[in-house]
Design an enzyme around this catalytic site. Structure first.
Site, PDB file in Angstrom:
ATOM      1  N   ASP A  90       0.854  -1.188   0.000  1.00  0.00           N
ATOM      2  CA  ASP A  90       0.000   0.000   0.000  1.00  0.00           C
ATOM      3  C   ASP A  90       0.889   1.238   0.000  1.00  0.00           C
ATOM      4  O   ASP A  90       2.105   1.155   0.188  1.00  0.00           O
ATOM      5  CB  ASP A  90      -0.957   0.012   1.200  1.00  0.00           C
ATOM      6  CG  ASP A  90      -0.238  -0.284   2.512  1.00  0.00           C
ATOM      7  OD1 ASP A  90       0.849   0.291   2.740  1.00  0.00           O
ATOM      8  OD2 ASP A  90      -0.752  -1.086   3.305  1.00  0.00           O
ATOM      9  N   ASP A 124       1.158   5.344   1.411  1.00  0.00           N
ATOM     10  CA  ASP A 124       0.701   6.438   2.263  1.00  0.00           C
ATOM     11  C   ASP A 124       1.254   7.743   1.716  1.00  0.00           C
ATOM     12  O   ASP A 124       2.364   7.784   1.173  1.00  0.00           O
ATOM     13  CB  ASP A 124       1.178   6.253   3.702  1.00  0.00           C
ATOM     14  CG  ASP A 124       0.624   4.992   4.344  1.00  0.00           C
ATOM     15  OD1 ASP A 124      -0.428   4.513   3.888  1.00  0.00           O
ATOM     16  OD2 ASP A 124       1.261   4.481   5.290  1.00  0.00           O
ATOM     17  N   ASP A 158       9.088   6.716  13.143  1.00  0.00           N
ATOM     18  CA  ASP A 158       9.745   5.767  14.037  1.00  0.00           C
ATOM     19  C   ASP A 158      11.182   5.448  13.646  1.00  0.00           C
ATOM     20  O   ASP A 158      12.122   5.745  14.382  1.00  0.00           O
ATOM     21  CB  ASP A 158       8.908   4.486  14.155  1.00  0.00           C
ATOM     22  CG  ASP A 158       8.446   3.935  12.816  1.00  0.00           C
ATOM     23  OD1 ASP A 158       8.960   4.371  11.767  1.00  0.00           O
ATOM     24  OD2 ASP A 158       7.565   3.052  12.810  1.00  0.00           O
TER      25      ASP A 158
END
Length: 472
Positions: free
Chosen positions: A75, A77, A150
């Site tokens: 996917d 983002d 992160d």
């Protein structure tokens, strides 16, 4: 307390505030090996629409990482300086979701693009007693957004229109070195979001990365914080682990890091069995094969395989106590689902799929009368049949039963009648060999025939078996 911790981070070399001052390195994406034809049309159109409206728009996170590793992203983002309301206004098929972390889902056909607004670093963010951020909807700059991500390999920004990659934290270097490195102080970042520890396990298992020592060090001590993660988020992350194409490796990595406690009730049991021998090991291997060949995965089927062993064990216990097989199976399912529901928020739709797959299993043992005709028309027959084949491969049911159903589903009407007659003859022969007592039980009190009557006969026979998982 939080402000003192932020001040310490700002003054320390690993503080995210200090990282914001960095200027990003710039690369031509094509020179790094990124191919534009590997970018989805939905992601490309989302970036183009936002940029034409005067906003920044960058593909970010795992999609960029996978493109640079020459992997096919699952996917994409998009990160932007547009607020959620501004994004929503630009796309007719879109909706704002989330409270703690507000994002926009933009639909292009069947493809869903997740669009988030650049986040600011908050010195007074609302946290719980463990340090987990509870509210996170303060908008900021791209540099702040990069510092808040992160790992360095997830803080790369790719503009597919301009063929440009921005790298604020040496993510390209770490990708080449196959190293997983936390941005900022690892202890603080793991406390902010304990799910990051689960991602460490997934990236190590899936990508074969090594974890930088400072990033790895606090995980063992902070592992219990995973229990504070909301069950819905835990379910989503567990699903990513199991559909990574390296499911068993991910589970072993969870245990090595002490992150598995309380996630799945039988996880310890699964991991203690030799690889390739247990039902779950076989099921996860098949799941990995499907992921790697780019075939679809049913979460309901996947969790049905993961939870089958405790269901089957409790089913056997109830039958051994003299309970009828079908009600015993239903009660076993209820007890396992109730226990599991306290940890993973498996959605109702998936729970319904799991129950149907499980409840079909004793029906596969009914191969006489009209029962096979009804079962093969069941909406979930294919899932139940695939589940039966896994049980056969694990030695739970005879190969002959699996072959019979393989032949039956592909046969025409005449061939199906012949297969049913064959099963009837085999059953009659087995009954004769078992002696008169079994015959009398089959004749008891039944006047009618049809699927309902046969169902009662099979239940009665199953009660004579020490293991309801074995076919009659």
């Amino acid at each position: 307390m939080i402000r003192k911790l932020i001040d310490k981070l700002i003054n320390g070399r690993k503080g995210p505030r200090a990282a914001v001052r960095r200027k990003p390195k710039q690369y031509r994406a094509s020179e790094l090996g990124v191919r534009i034809d590997n970018v989805s049309q939905g992601a490309l159109r989302t970036c183009e629409t936002l940029q034409k409206a005067g906003h920044q728009a960058w593909i970010v996170g795992g999609g960029v990482r996978d493109l640079l590793l020459d992997l096919k992203p699952k996917d994409f983002d998009v990160a932007t300086d547009a607020t959620p309301d501004e994004v929503r206004a630009l796309f007719r098929r879109s909706r704002i979701i989330g409270r703690r972390f507000q994002i926009v889902h933009v639909m292009h056909g069947r493809e869903q693009i997740e669009v988030s607004t650049f986040r600011a670093i908050q010195e007074d963010a609302e946290t719980d007693e463990h340090g987990r951020v509870l509210r996170d909807n303060v908008w900021g700059t791209q540099a702040e957004d990069a510092a808040r991500r992160d790992f360095t390999i997830n803080a790369l920004y790719y503009d597919p229109v301009a063929d440009l990659v921005l790298d604020y934290h040496d993510g390209v270097r770490d990708l080449k070195a196959r190293t997983l490195r936390m941005i900022g102080d690892p202890t603080t970042r793991f406390r902010e979001d304990p799910v990051r520890m689960l991602r460490v396990a997934r990236f190590v298992a899936k990508l074969g990365f090594k974890v930088e020592p400072a990033t790895k060090k606090p995980i063992a001590g902070l592992a219990p914080l995973v229990r504070n993660v909301p069950s819905a988020r835990l379910f989503d992350e567990m699903l990513k682990l199991l559909t990574s194409g390296h499911a068993m490796a991910c589970l072993h990595e969870l245990r090595r890091e002490g992150l598995h406690h309380g996630m799945l009730p039988m996880l310890d049991v699964i991991l203690e069995q030799p690889d390739g021998e247990s039902f779950v090991s076989i099921a996860l291997a098949r799941t990995d094969e499907r992921v790697r060949s780019d075939r679809t995965i049913s979460p309901g089927f996947l969790f049905a395989t993961l939870l089958w062993e405790p269901v089957a064990a409790r089913w056997r216990e109830r039958v051994a106590r003299g309970e009828p097989a079908i009600p015993a199976l239903s009660d076993a399912i209820d007890s396992v689902i109730d226990e599991q529901g306290n940890r993973l928020a498996i959605t109702r739709r998936f729970l319904a799929d799991m129950r149907e797959i499980w409840m079909m299993q004793p029906r596969f043992e009914r191969r006489t009368g009209r029962s096979p005709w009804g079962l093969v028309e069941h909406l979930r027959f294919r899932a139940g049949y695939d589940f039966l084949l896994l049980r056969g491969q694990a030695g739970e049911v005879p190969d002959e039963l699996c072959r019979w159903w393989t032949d039956f589903q592909g046969a025409d009407a005449g061939q199906r009648e012949a297969l049913i007659a064959q099963a009837q003859a085999a059953r009659a022969g087995a009954g004769a060999g078992a002696g008169g007592a079994r015959k009398r039980r089959r004749r008891s009190g039944r006047k009618g025939r049809g699927e309902g009557g046969e169902g009662r006969a099979e239940i009665g026979e199953a009660r004579d078996q020490s293991d309801p998982g074995q076919a009659a």
